[in-house]
Design a protein around this motif. Structure first.
Motif, PDB file in Angstrom:
ATOM      1  N   ILE A 183     -30.304  57.203  24.162  1.00  0.00           N
ATOM      2  CA  ILE A 183     -29.230  57.014  25.126  1.00  0.00           C
ATOM      3  C   ILE A 183     -29.370  56.873  26.778  1.00  0.00           C
ATOM      4  CG2 ILE A 183     -26.980  58.230  25.960  1.00  0.00           C
ATOM      5  CD1 ILE A 183     -27.548  59.830  23.239  1.00  0.00           C
ATOM      6  N   SER A 184     -28.789  56.288  27.883  1.00  0.00           N
ATOM      7  CA  SER A 184     -29.680  55.644  29.149  1.00  0.00           C
ATOM      8  C   SER A 184     -29.645  57.064  29.868  1.00  0.00           C
ATOM      9  CB  SER A 184     -29.414  54.178  29.205  1.00  0.00           C
ATOM     10  OG  SER A 184     -27.897  55.071  29.507  1.00  0.00           O
ATOM     11  N   ASN A 185     -30.547  56.764  31.403  1.00  0.00           N
ATOM     12  CA  ASN A 185     -29.244  57.445  32.438  1.00  0.00           C
ATOM     13  C   ASN A 185     -29.802  59.367  31.912  1.00  0.00           C
ATOM     14  OD1 ASN A 185     -28.351  57.652  34.728  1.00  0.00           O
ATOM     15  ND2 ASN A 185     -26.463  58.086  33.678  1.00  0.00           N
ATOM     16  N   GLY A 186     -31.014  59.421  31.752  1.00  0.00           N
ATOM     17  CA  GLY A 186     -31.318  61.181  30.956  1.00  0.00           C
ATOM     18  C   GLY A 186     -30.747  61.925  30.492  1.00  0.00           C
ATOM     19  N   ALA A 187     -29.820  61.017  29.804  1.00  0.00           N
ATOM     20  CA  ALA A 187     -28.887  62.274  28.599  1.00  0.00           C
ATOM     21  C   ALA A 187     -30.158  62.872  27.608  1.00  0.00           C
ATOM     22  CB  ALA A 187     -27.611  61.151  27.965  1.00  0.00           C
ATOM     23  N   TYR A 188     -29.272  64.033  26.987  1.00  0.00           N
ATOM     24  CA  TYR A 188     -29.961  63.974  25.418  1.00  0.00           C
ATOM     25  C   TYR A 188     -29.955  63.482  24.515  1.00  0.00           C
ATOM     26  CZ  TYR A 188     -33.134  66.757  28.580  1.00  0.00           C
ATOM     27  OH  TYR A 188     -34.265  67.729  29.489  1.00  0.00           O
ATOM     28  N   GLY A 189     -30.032  63.979  22.881  1.00  0.00           N
ATOM     29  CA  GLY A 189     -28.864  63.272  22.078  1.00  0.00           C
ATOM     30  C   GLY A 189     -29.218  61.793  21.307  1.00  0.00           C
ATOM     31  N   TYR A 190     -28.595  61.793  20.660  1.00  0.00           N
ATOM     32  CA  TYR A 190     -28.980  60.316  19.907  1.00  0.00           C
ATOM     33  C   TYR A 190     -27.444  59.328  19.562  1.00  0.00           C
ATOM     34  CZ  TYR A 190     -26.820  61.592  15.474  1.00  0.00           C
ATOM     35  OH  TYR A 190     -26.412  61.423  14.052  1.00  0.00           O
ATOM     36  N   PHE A 191     -27.480  58.160  19.392  1.00  0.00           N
ATOM     37  CA  PHE A 191     -26.526  57.324  18.549  1.00  0.00           C
ATOM     38  C   PHE A 191     -27.221  56.403  18.031  1.00  0.00           C
ATOM     39  CE2 PHE A 191     -23.850  53.546  18.600  1.00  0.00           C
ATOM     40  CZ  PHE A 191     -22.577  53.488  18.690  1.00  0.00           C
ATOM     41  N   GLY A 192     -26.738  56.311  16.536  1.00  0.00           N
ATOM     42  CA  GLY A 192     -27.164  55.534  15.631  1.00  0.00           C
ATOM     43  C   GLY A 192     -25.881  54.955  14.785  1.00  0.00           C
ATOM     44  N   ALA A 193     -25.957  53.424  14.146  1.00  0.00           N
ATOM     45  CA  ALA A 193     -25.497  52.786  13.149  1.00  0.00           C
ATOM     46  C   ALA A 193     -26.305  53.062  12.149  1.00  0.00           C
ATOM     47  CB  ALA A 193     -25.727  51.627  13.581  1.00  0.00           C
ATOM     48  N   GLU A 194     -26.037  53.752  11.256  1.00  0.00           N
ATOM     49  CA  GLU A 194     -26.585  53.521  10.029  1.00  0.00           C
ATOM     50  C   GLU A 194     -25.698  53.760   8.389  1.00  0.00           C
ATOM     51  OE1 GLU A 194     -26.385  58.615   9.806  1.00  0.00           O
ATOM     52  OE2 GLU A 194     -27.102  58.484  12.228  1.00  0.00           O
ATOM     53  N   ALA A 195     -26.694  53.488   7.572  1.00  0.00           N
ATOM     54  CA  ALA A 195     -26.224  52.463   6.705  1.00  0.00           C
ATOM     55  C   ALA A 195     -26.010  54.426   5.076  1.00  0.00           C
ATOM     56  CB  ALA A 195     -26.326  51.337   5.564  1.00  0.00           C
TER      57      ALA A 195
END
Length: 259
Positions: A239-251
């Motif tokens: 994730i941009s702009n120094g954010a922590y965490g994740y975003f995923g597209a998952e099967a």
């Protein structure tokens, strides 16, 4: 409110909508933590947004309640705007439905700051079989879940496993890739530290096919789980702009079975 929270909790854990994690991060000033995904199993999907606290403070991240959250399906150009649920920083989708091969772009705006992430959903890989195996740990016989699946040949694949026992999530996950097993049948034993399967337990295992960025995130978290709890390294967020965490597209593939 309790009913809403319970419904969200069950969906998140058993339908693999979001692997939300309460983790300690090395941060001296509050930062945004964003966790969420889109899967092929159908919505609704959730994005959780919180703020960090000082590292030595109580590990309870305050929720962000004033965010603007959207996910763009780059293949169809359709945008879905998420709504705040009123519970613990969770935002819920309206009409989004994840599809293999599609690329999804998350946009979150909080207090004038914008955070973005993009992820493409890999090909689906299904669980062939869920077994229970005996193993010796500290001179005692323990029962552990074991998953068998077939890795597709001639492509790079990344996986994250999670599980629940008697509808209660087990607070661990297992990140693996096919670097040494491309195109082969893979057998993954899910080690459980201090907690093991008992007779009549109901076990759910979720196999998530993820992209490399999501794999890297969970792989570091997995490594941190065996390190000193006072000196973790922050996982590499996509994730941009120094954010922590994740975003995923998952099967995702899910199998449940009683022992």
């Amino acid at each position: 409110m309790k009913t809403i929270f319970t419904a969200i909790f069950i969906i998140l854990l058993l339908s693999a909508c979001t692997k939300t994690l309460d983790i300690k991060l090395r941060s001296t000033e509050p930062k945004i933590v964003i966790q969420g995904n889109v899967t092929n199993s159908g919505g609704p999907y959730y994005i959780r947004i919180n703020k960090t606290v000082d590292f030595d403070a109580n590990n309870e991240y305050p929720p962000v309640v004033n965010a603007t959250v959207s996910v763009l399906d780059s293949n169809t150009r359709r945008v879905d705007y998420y709504k705040y649920t009123g519970v613990n920083g969770y935002y819920i989708s309206n009409n989004l439905f994840g599809q293999v091969g599609h690329t999804y772009k998350l946009t979150v705006t909080v207090d004038g700051e914008t955070y973005t992430a993009s992820s493409t959903m890999p090909n689906f890989v299904g669980i062939n079989q869920l077994d229970f195996v005996q193993t010796k740990i500290l001179n005692k016989t323990r029962i552990l879940p074991q998953v068998t699946f077939t890795d597709p040949a001639y492509e790079k694949n990344y996986y994250v496993f999670s599980l629940a026992v008697n509808n209660v999530t087990y607070k661990a996950f297992y990140a693996v890739d096919d670097r040494l097993t491309d195109g082969n049948e893979m057998v993954q034993q899910l080690y459980m530290d201090s907690s093991y399967i008992q007779k009549r337990d109901f076990v759910t295992v979720i196999l998530s096919s993820v992209d490399k960025n999501v794999y890297n995130y969970f792989n570091v978290l997995q490594a941190n789980s065996g390190a000193s709890p006072t000196t973790p390294s922050n996982p590499p967020s996509n994730i941009s702009n120094g954010a922590y965490g994740y975003f995923g597209a998952e099967a995702v593939s899910m199998v449940s079975q009683s022992f």
